[in-house]
Design an enzyme around this catalytic site. Structure first.
Site, PDB file in Angstrom:
ATOM      1  N   ASP A   1     108.764-126.331-110.412  1.00 41.92           N
ATOM      2  CA  ASP A   1     108.082-125.369-109.556  1.00 41.92           C
ATOM      3  C   ASP A   1     108.765-125.375-108.204  1.00 41.92           C
ATOM      4  OD1 ASP A   1     106.949-128.017-109.804  1.00 41.92           O
ATOM      5  OD2 ASP A   1     105.334-127.422-108.488  1.00 41.92           O
TER       6      ASP A   1
ATOM      7  N   GLU B   1     113.123-137.378-102.663  1.00 41.86           N
ATOM      8  CA  GLU B   1     112.618-136.747-103.879  1.00 41.86           C
ATOM      9  C   GLU B   1     113.707-135.955-104.610  1.00 41.86           C
ATOM     10  OE1 GLU B   1     110.554-133.334-102.648  1.00 41.86           O
ATOM     11  OE2 GLU B   1     109.257-133.200-104.402  1.00 41.86           O
TER      12      GLU B   1
HETATM   13  O1  LIG Z   1     102.087-129.177-104.327  1.00 46.10           O
HETATM   14  C1  LIG Z   1     102.949-128.328-105.003  1.00 46.10           C
HETATM   15  C2  LIG Z   1     103.350-128.846-106.371  1.00 46.10           C
HETATM   16  O2  LIG Z   1     103.774-130.194-106.247  1.00 46.10           O
HETATM   17  C3  LIG Z   1     104.094-130.900-107.422  1.00 46.10           C
HETATM   18  O3  LIG Z   1     105.397-130.565-107.884  1.00 46.10           O
HETATM   19  C4  LIG Z   1     106.480-131.284-107.399  1.00 46.10           C
HETATM   20  O4  LIG Z   1     106.241-132.680-107.262  1.00 46.10           O
HETATM   21  C5  LIG Z   1     105.862-133.401-108.449  1.00 46.10           C
HETATM   22  C6  LIG Z   1     105.721-134.853-108.070  1.00 46.10           C
HETATM   23  O5  LIG Z   1     106.937-135.434-107.754  1.00 46.10           O
HETATM   24  C7  LIG Z   1     106.902-133.196-109.563  1.00 46.10           C
HETATM   25  O6  LIG Z   1     106.402-133.748-110.754  1.00 46.10           O
HETATM   26  C8  LIG Z   1     107.187-131.716-109.762  1.00 46.10           C
HETATM   27  O7  LIG Z   1     108.262-131.612-110.672  1.00 46.10           O
HETATM   28  C9  LIG Z   1     107.606-131.122-108.417  1.00 46.10           C
HETATM   29  O8  LIG Z   1     107.990-129.785-108.552  1.00 46.10           O
HETATM   30  C10 LIG Z   1     103.081-130.696-108.543  1.00 46.10           C
HETATM   31  O9  LIG Z   1     103.523-131.261-109.742  1.00 46.10           O
HETATM   32  C11 LIG Z   1     102.760-129.238-108.738  1.00 46.10           C
HETATM   33  O10 LIG Z   1     101.823-129.067-109.758  1.00 46.10           O
HETATM   34  C12 LIG Z   1     102.226-128.725-107.410  1.00 46.10           C
HETATM   35  O11 LIG Z   1     101.765-127.432-107.547  1.00 46.10           O
END
Ligand SMILES: OC[C@H]1O[C@H](O[C@H]2O[C@H](CO)[C@@H](O)[C@H](O)[C@H]2O)[C@H](O)[C@@H](O)[C@@H]1O
Length: 567
Positions: free
Chosen positions: A320, A521
């Protein structure tokens, strides 16, 4: 939960299932909206507000908020809103408390035996020590009164990714576990799996993350790979027995209803494959103000709901956001994730089938093992027929036909997405593919020519869209799966390409750490030592999967005495 059994999303209107959220989450979204308007901050993070815990009770806070709005004639003052938040909420993150991991020691016996260079060894020990910073347990308050919190009451200790990601994430956990295994922290790794099993028992699938606002979607399904990795190190049969029923339940979730699509190939053979499909058609609560703004030009209610579902489904993919999911990149409003059969998701589910077959076999359950072996053979065929593009030497995402609601859809070559993404190489991670030497040669040569290989690692895509899952960002999980796939093949050349990518990745992580004092990250694969950017939130540090992948790479490839570590 009613999950419809059809291609419910074959037009731009929204008819899919929705899992309702809690009144607390809905209320916190209102506070979030008010905070955006009132505080007017440049780096406003909407997630902060849905992570707040109530001090007293829901109705007192809601009443207080309504009174505040009424008295301020809807225009809140900064002091008024700050005062309200202080009175009614604990700070975000108070629902999780620091806990020393039970099995952490500063220098574990047998730690990274192939790392000879003292500078790299010292750094690896620092990365290893970061597990202490990321280790948490759900506070007793949450277990006593879960209704006051959006954090979910997980039974065991957890590892969080870091910074704004104050809770457990599903697919991140796989690389956290790979790192913990390199750190010899087997008990912590098992605790993470126990938590994910708990989520399956409670919800029927592993949630995107352990928060009340993540209950409407999952994330790339890698629990079976986690269990497999831990079992391979520890031989823990109890863990395998405990995991199997949950894995079967999770498999059913992905292989039924809205996640399942049938495609008929050119030889009239039917194949079942899977897609991402969130059970939600409103703004994501953690980014509600952002999604509302993105949808502001969509006036039709059903089209708006459809857009929100595509946004949430993109979050389910873990990517995302990315041009990968857009019909008309880089226009975010053209996200169409539910109309795509993704290569990587299907590779993960193939892996799930192989892992379940393996794990069932070790418990002596031969009929389950047989069943899943058969399912894996069918999926391998499906992946070949639907995704494989021999000319490009890559597996390509497949666009579903929007114009027809009929199943099975008929496969058409023009529906393969010819754009280059790192995900086009993820099937290499699966044994069924990396055990085929001539296939590996073809795919490796394609990767080398693809433009994805850069000075500091593998780019996510070739398009610089400003989204975080695009160029020039490189993400630890993508490096790891491609490197591991190449590294496990029988081809010497592929193993050397794998090592070369791993070395570049380790160097950029090291240089970034030395410069900023932290792990990131995501990284910019164009510039060694630089972290990545783009997307809807500021770059995060900590960071669970980056630490895990560095430790796993160092364990696998080591670092000779005389190899330079700087950029
Ligand atoms: O808050 C926005 C989005 O954040 C997350 O996505 C991002 O961080 C996660 C944790 O590291 C990772 O798993 C994901 O691949 C990243 O894009 C969350 O998972 C989203 O659902 C959320 O909307």
């Amino acid at each position: 939960m009613a999950i419809t059994e059809s291609l419910s999303n074959c037009s731009s209107s929204d008819t899919g299932p929705v899992i309702p959220t809690t009144p607390l989450v809905t209320f916190l979204e209102r506070v979030q909206e008010a905070a955006l308007k009132t505080f007017n901050e440049t780096n406003f993070d909407p997630k902060l507000y849905v992570d707040l815990s109530l001090k007293l009770d829901f109705s007192t806070a809601e009443k207080g908020f309504d009174e505040l709005r009424k008295s301020a004639n809807a225009y809140l003052s900064v002091e008024g809103l700050k005062g309200f938040i202080e009175k009614h909420f604990e700070g975000a993150g108070n629902d999780m408390v620091y806990v020393q991991p039970v099995d952490f020691v500063p220098e574990p016996e047998g730690f990274l035996p192939k790392v000879e260079n003292p500078e790299v060894r010292a750094w690896a020990l620092e990365v290893h020590a970061l597990w202490k910073n990321l280790s948490r347990k759900v506070s007793d308050e949450v277990h006593k009164r879960p209704e006051l919190h959006t954090i979910l009451p997980l039974p065991e200790q957890v590892m969080i990714p870091g910074s704004r990601f104050r809770e457990v994430y599903y697919w991140d956990s796989y690389w956290v576990i790979r790192g913990l295994l390199a750190s010899k922290m087997h008990e912590t790794a098992k605790a993470i799996v126990t938590n994910l099993i708990y989520l399956i028992e409670e919800y029927g699938y592993v949630l995107n993350g352990a928060r009340a606002y993540y209950t409407n979607r999952s994330q790339p399904p890698l629990l079976s790979a986690m269990v497999h990795a831990i079992y391979s190190r520890t031989g823990d049969m109890q863990l395998v027995r405990k995991s199997l029923p949950a894995l079967l339940k999770e498999y059913h979730f992905w292989n039924s209803g809205i996640h399942k699509v049938t495609i008929q190939d050119a030889q009239s053979c039917n194949h079942t494959l899977n897609r991402y499909y969130a059970m939600w058609n409103k703004p994501r609560p953690e980014s509600s103000t952002i999604d509302t703004k993105s949808a502001s030009n969509i006036s039709n209610v059903s089209e708006k709901q459809h857009f929100y579902r595509e946004v949430a489904s993109s979050a389910e993919s873990g990517w995302d956001f990315s041009t990968r999911w857009m019909r008309n990149p880089p226009d975010l409003t053209t996200l169409a994730t539910t109309s795509i059969l993704p290569v990587d998701l299907n590779a993960y589910i193939l892996r799930m089938e192989l892992d379940i077959a393996f794990l069932a076999k070790v418990t002596g359950d031969n009929s389950t093992a047989e069943h899943f072996l058969k399912a894996s053979q069918a999926r391998k065929e499906a992946i070949k027929s639907v995704f494989w593009n021999a000319e490009m030497g890559q597996w390509l995402d497949y666009w579903l036909n929007d114009s027809t609601c009929q199943e099975p859809q008929t496969w058409e070559a023009c529906n393969q997405n010819k754009n280059v993404f790192a995900s086009n190489f993820i099937p290499l991670w699966i044994e069924s593919f990396h055990s085929d030497k001539s296939l590996v040669k073809k795919v490796m040569e394609s990767l080398q020519k693809s433009g994805l290989l850069r000075a500091a690692g593998i780019a996510t895509s070739l398009t610089n869209s400003g989204e975080q899952w695009d160029f020039p960002n490189g993400w630890a999980p993508l490096q790891h799966m491609i490197v591991e796939g190449l590294g496990r093949s029988e081809s010497k050349k592929a193993r050397s390409v794998a090592e070369d990518i791993a070395v570049r990745w380790i160097r950029t992580n090291y240089a970034g750490y030395k410069k900023t004092g932290t792990m990131h990250e995501k990284y910019d694969v164009e510039k060694c030592g630089e972290f990545g950017g783009g997307g809807e939130y500021v770059p995060q540090t900590g960071f669970g999967w980056s630490n895990g992948v560095v430790l796993a790479f160092l364990e696998e490839f080591g670092w000779p005495q005389d190899r330079k570590i700087g950029c």
